[in-house]
Scaffold this motif. Structure first.
Motif, PDB file in Angstrom:
ATOM      1  N   LYS A  28      35.319  53.578 -34.106  1.00  0.00           N
ATOM      2  CA  LYS A  28      35.549  54.105 -32.794  1.00  0.00           C
ATOM      3  C   LYS A  28      34.930  53.352 -31.856  1.00  0.00           C
ATOM      4  CE  LYS A  28      34.990  58.396 -30.157  1.00  0.00           C
ATOM      5  NZ  LYS A  28      34.097  59.255 -29.848  1.00  0.00           N
ATOM      6  N   GLU A  29      35.465  52.783 -30.892  1.00  0.00           N
ATOM      7  CA  GLU A  29      34.836  51.671 -29.770  1.00  0.00           C
ATOM      8  C   GLU A  29      33.586  52.578 -29.200  1.00  0.00           C
ATOM      9  OE1 GLU A  29      35.950  49.257 -25.951  1.00  0.00           O
ATOM     10  OE2 GLU A  29      37.672  50.006 -27.240  1.00  0.00           O
ATOM     11  N   HIS A  30      32.367  51.555 -29.130  1.00  0.00           N
ATOM     12  CA  HIS A  30      31.177  52.089 -28.554  1.00  0.00           C
ATOM     13  C   HIS A  30      31.300  52.102 -27.117  1.00  0.00           C
ATOM     14  CE1 HIS A  30      27.022  52.882 -28.099  1.00  0.00           C
ATOM     15  NE2 HIS A  30      26.884  51.645 -27.512  1.00  0.00           N
ATOM     16  N   THR A  31      30.826  52.866 -26.372  1.00  0.00           N
ATOM     17  CA  THR A  31      30.564  52.790 -24.860  1.00  0.00           C
ATOM     18  C   THR A  31      29.042  52.840 -24.857  1.00  0.00           C
ATOM     19  OG1 THR A  31      32.598  54.294 -24.840  1.00  0.00           O
ATOM     20  CG2 THR A  31      31.484  53.780 -22.808  1.00  0.00           C
ATOM     21  N   LEU A 100      24.211  39.116 -18.513  1.00  0.00           N
ATOM     22  CA  LEU A 100      24.249  40.139 -19.694  1.00  0.00           C
ATOM     23  C   LEU A 100      25.334  41.054 -19.493  1.00  0.00           C
ATOM     24  CD1 LEU A 100      21.630  38.866 -20.457  1.00  0.00           C
ATOM     25  CD2 LEU A 100      20.879  40.849 -21.170  1.00  0.00           C
ATOM     26  N   SER A 101      26.257  41.312 -20.569  1.00  0.00           N
ATOM     27  CA  SER A 101      27.277  42.200 -20.789  1.00  0.00           C
ATOM     28  C   SER A 101      26.985  43.339 -21.393  1.00  0.00           C
ATOM     29  CB  SER A 101      28.434  41.437 -21.362  1.00  0.00           C
ATOM     30  OG  SER A 101      28.327  41.252 -22.607  1.00  0.00           O
ATOM     31  N   ASP A 102      28.227  44.235 -21.655  1.00  0.00           N
ATOM     32  CA  ASP A 102      27.597  45.422 -22.399  1.00  0.00           C
ATOM     33  C   ASP A 102      28.181  45.335 -23.735  1.00  0.00           C
ATOM     34  OD1 ASP A 102      30.224  45.736 -21.995  1.00  0.00           O
ATOM     35  OD2 ASP A 102      30.142  47.629 -20.814  1.00  0.00           O
ATOM     36  N   GLN A 103      28.557  43.994 -24.038  1.00  0.00           N
ATOM     37  CA  GLN A 103      29.144  43.987 -25.361  1.00  0.00           C
ATOM     38  C   GLN A 103      28.106  43.628 -26.634  1.00  0.00           C
ATOM     39  OE1 GLN A 103      31.480  40.177 -25.431  1.00  0.00           O
ATOM     40  NE2 GLN A 103      32.132  40.791 -23.275  1.00  0.00           N
ATOM     41  N   ILE A 104      27.881  44.017 -27.348  1.00  0.00           N
ATOM     42  CA  ILE A 104      27.097  43.793 -28.674  1.00  0.00           C
ATOM     43  C   ILE A 104      27.454  44.043 -29.929  1.00  0.00           C
ATOM     44  CG2 ILE A 104      25.681  45.907 -28.869  1.00  0.00           C
ATOM     45  CD1 ILE A 104      23.141  44.369 -28.650  1.00  0.00           C
TER      46      ILE A 104
END
Ligand code: SF4
Ligand code: SF4
Length: 204
Positions: A28-31, A100-104
Motif C-alpha cells: 500500500k502506498e505510504h502517505t 526535500l520531498s516526501d519520497q523515501i
C-alpha cells in the motif's frame, strides 16, 4: 522453564487484535505526515553548482569532482548515504537548488547505484594559471544578486557582456599576454590571485 508474565500475555493478545502501526509499503502506498523529510530533489535550473551543500552534508552524500580537461564540475549525490537532515536545503544559496520531498520508500533497491544522481556544470577556469574559479552559473547567480554593482569588476563586465550579447564572444576575445601578465589581461577571465597581480601592475 520461565513462564511469560501476565503483562506480556496481555500485550500479545492486544497486538493480535489491533491493526499494525507500521506501514504496509510496498503493498500500500505510504502517505507521509506533513513536514516529513524525504529524498532531496534537485532542480538543475536553480542549482548553480556552488559546492555549499557538499560542505554542509554531514554524511558526505554530496561530493564534487572538477574535470579540468573537460571544463566541467561533476556533482554526485548518493542518496544511499543520505540522512535526510535537510542541511542541503537549508543552506542552498539559491534557496531552490535542492528541496526535500516526501519520497523515501521509493529509494529501496537491491542496487545501491540506482540511488546515485549526477549533474554537470561548466567550470570557469583562470586563463593565466589554470586555477578553477567556480562554475559559470555560480558567477552569473552572483551577478544577479549584486545587480549594477557587478559591473565594478572588469571580469564580470566581460561575462555580463557575453550573457547580454552586446558583442559577440569573438569581438570581446582578448588573447592573454605571453610571459608576464599585462594591464589588458584584466579583460580576461582570471582567478583572484592573477587579477591581483595585474592590478598591482596597473596601480603601482
Ligand atoms: S539531507 Fe542531509 S545527508 Fe541528505 S544530502 Fe542533504 S545534507 Fe546530505
Ligand atoms: S547549494 Fe544549492 S546551488 Fe549550490 S550546489 Fe548545492 S543545490 Fe546547487
Amino acid at each position: 522453564m520461565k513462564y511469560p508474565k501476565i503483562r506480556e500475555l496481555r500485550e500479545a493478545v492486544i497486538s493480535l487484535v489491533t491493526p499494525a502501526y507500521t506501514t504496509r509499503f510496498p503493498k500500500k502506498e505510504h502517505t507521509p505526515f506533513e513536514g516529513f523529510r524525504g529524498k532531496p530533489v534537485v532542480d538543475d535550473q536553480n542549482c548553480v553548482g556552488c559546492e555549499t551543500c557538499a560542505n554542509v552534508c554531514p554524511s558526505l552524500a554530496i561530493t564534487f569532482e572538477d574535470d579540468r580537461e573537460k571544463g566541467v564540475r561533476i556533482i554526485k549525490r548518493d542518496y544511499g548515504k543520505c540522512l535526510f537532515c535537510g542541511q542541503c536545503e537549508e543552506h542552498c544559496i539559491t534557496g531552490k537548488g535542492v528541496v526535500l520531498s516526501d519520497q523515501i520508500y521509493d529509494l529501496s533497491s537491491f542496487d545501491r547505484k540506482t540511488n546515485v544522481e549526477y549533474q554537470e556544470k561548466e567550470l570557469l577556469i583562470c586563463k593565466n594559471c589554470g586555477a578553477i574559479i567556480t562554475t559559470r552559473e555560480h558567477i552569473m547567480f552572483m551577478h544577479k544578486k549584486l545587480g549594477p554593482k557587478a559591473y565594478s569588476n572588469i571580469m564580470n563586465l566581460k561575462m555580463l557582456n557575453e550573457k547580454l550579447r552586446l558583442a559577440s564572444r569573438e569581438e570581446t576575445k582578448v588573447e592573454l599576454s605571453e610571459g608576464e601578465l599585462r594591464r589588458r589581461d584584466m579583460f580576461n577571465v582570471l582567478c583572484p590571485n592573477c587579477l591581483r597581480q595585474v592590478q598591482m601592475k596597473v596601480f603601482s
